[in-house]
Design an enzyme around this catalytic site. Structure first.
Site, PDB file in Angstrom:
ATOM      1  N   HIS A  71       0.821  -1.212   0.000  1.00 42.96           N
ATOM      2  CA  HIS A  71       0.000   0.000   0.000  1.00 42.96           C
ATOM      3  C   HIS A  71       0.857   1.265   0.000  1.00 42.96           C
ATOM      4  CE1 HIS A  71       0.151   0.352   4.550  1.00 42.96           C
ATOM      5  NE2 HIS A  71       0.101   1.625   4.235  1.00 42.96           N
ATOM      6  N   ASP A 116      -0.358  -7.457   1.688  1.00 37.25           N
ATOM      7  CA  ASP A 116       0.184  -6.084   1.695  1.00 37.25           C
ATOM      8  C   ASP A 116       1.701  -6.101   1.860  1.00 37.25           C
ATOM      9  OD1 ASP A 116       0.412  -3.357   1.697  1.00 37.25           O
ATOM     10  OD2 ASP A 116      -0.633  -3.047   3.607  1.00 37.25           O
ATOM     11  N   GLN A 207       0.163   5.789  11.792  1.00 32.52           N
ATOM     12  CA  GLN A 207       0.341   6.349  10.442  1.00 32.52           C
ATOM     13  C   GLN A 207       1.784   6.816  10.221  1.00 32.52           C
ATOM     14  OE1 GLN A 207      -2.816   6.391  11.783  1.00 32.52           O
ATOM     15  NE2 GLN A 207      -3.198   5.036  10.054  1.00 32.52           N
ATOM     16  N   GLY A 208       2.326   6.407   9.096  1.00 34.77           N
ATOM     17  CA  GLY A 208       3.708   6.743   8.771  1.00 34.77           C
ATOM     18  C   GLY A 208       4.683   5.635   9.120  1.00 34.77           C
ATOM     19  N   ASP A 209       4.217   4.654   9.901  1.00 31.98           N
ATOM     20  CA  ASP A 209       5.066   3.499  10.219  1.00 31.98           C
ATOM     21  C   ASP A 209       4.900   2.382   9.202  1.00 31.98           C
ATOM     22  OD1 ASP A 209       6.261   4.450  12.631  1.00 31.98           O
ATOM     23  OD2 ASP A 209       4.360   4.106  13.666  1.00 31.98           O
ATOM     24  N   SER A 210       3.884   2.504   8.358  1.00 31.13           N
ATOM     25  CA  SER A 210       3.575   1.465   7.373  1.00 31.13           C
ATOM     26  C   SER A 210       4.798   1.020   6.590  1.00 31.13           C
ATOM     27  CB  SER A 210       2.534   1.971   6.388  1.00 31.13           C
ATOM     28  OG  SER A 210       1.264   1.851   6.958  1.00 31.13           O
TER      29      SER A 210
END
Ligand code: ARG
Length: 256
Positions: A71, A116, A207-210
């Site tokens: 993603h 993912d 969010q942002g650690d993905s």
């Protein structure tokens, strides 16, 4: 600019399976319980950057191969991407390499977040050091309750217009797929066969650690994928299950 990137990633996350109103991944979510750390403790961690700004995490798998989340690589071309490795700070230090190519899992489903996972081929090879090390892939998922850690430069504070510049990590415990899909939590059948979860009271990725690493027993067991909010006791963090996706990663690393 970073706000824009975060918004894109929240939208990407928000497109996941039917999210109850009020439980959309939170823009103001923070890496609750996170601790600032240095890259020498997580030398496989990289910052995947779009147009020069941190957008996702990733892990060094080989000198020229990074593992991240599919993603994180939607609607972008390799030329807009770079990887910073070997630095505690996403915006300085270490080494920056361009992305030559990437490959998303062919079974990635943006709606369900199944599969993912993705691999990136760098334009050159990373020189291994105390701050840059490859990490191996788990061959079996750790059991429910196993200790794990997750790291990244995800947003820390409500309304933040920039990422924390210093790498953070949190200690969490593996929540097995069966437990994660059970009535103990509230995801139900949204937890599919390529996912594994992790949680701890007041602690989570966000969010942002993905794309970043969930590590247990010294190997990569998960890739930060999605969740409802962050550190919500009903909703563990959800990760791509590396043990299940291991063969795909090995093949893709040879062909990307
Ligand atoms: N999808 C988010 C991202 O793109 C990661 C969300 C992780 N959420 C969680 N509760 N662990 O950065």
């Amino acid at each position: 600019m970073f706000k824009f990137v975060i918004l894109l990633s929240v939208v990407a996350c928000a497109f996941g399976a039917a999210i109850p109103e009020g439980l959309l991944p939170q823009l103001d979510g923070r890496i609750v319980g996170g601790v600032a750390t240095t890259i020498g403790s997580f030398p496989w961690q990289i910052s995947l950057q779009r147009n020069g700004y941190h957008s996702c995490g990733g892990s060094v798998f080989r000198a020229n191969i990074i593992v991240t989340a599919a993603h994180c690589l939607q609607n972008v071309s390799p030329s807009a991407l770079q990887v910073r490795a070997g630095s505690t700070y996403w915006n300085s230090g270490g080494v920056v390499l361009k992305v030559a190519n990437f490959r998303n899992h062919e079974g990635y489903n943006g709606a369900t977040k199944a599969n993912d996972i993705a691999v990136i081929r760098l334009s050159g090879s990373l020189a291994m050091s105390s701050n840059i090390k490859a990490i191996g892939l788990a061959s079996s998922a750790p059991g429910n309750g196993a200790a794990a850690s997750v790291s990244g430069w995800g947003a820390l504070y409500s309304g933040s217009t920039s990422t924390p510049t210093q790498l953070q990590y949190v200690s969490v415990k593996i929540v097995s797929r069966a437990t994660c899909a059970s009535g103990t939590y509230s995801y139900g059948n949204q937890i599919s066969s390529t996912m594994i979860c992790a949680a701890a009271p007041g602690k989570d990725s966000c969010q942002g650690d993905s794309g970043g690493p969930l590590v247990s027993g010294g190997v990569l067991v998960g890739v930060v994928s999605w969740g409802y909010g962050c550190a919500d006791s009903r909703y563990p963090g959800v990760y791509a299950d590396v043990a299940v996706l291991r063969n795909w990663v090995n093949n893709a690393a040879n062909s990307v």
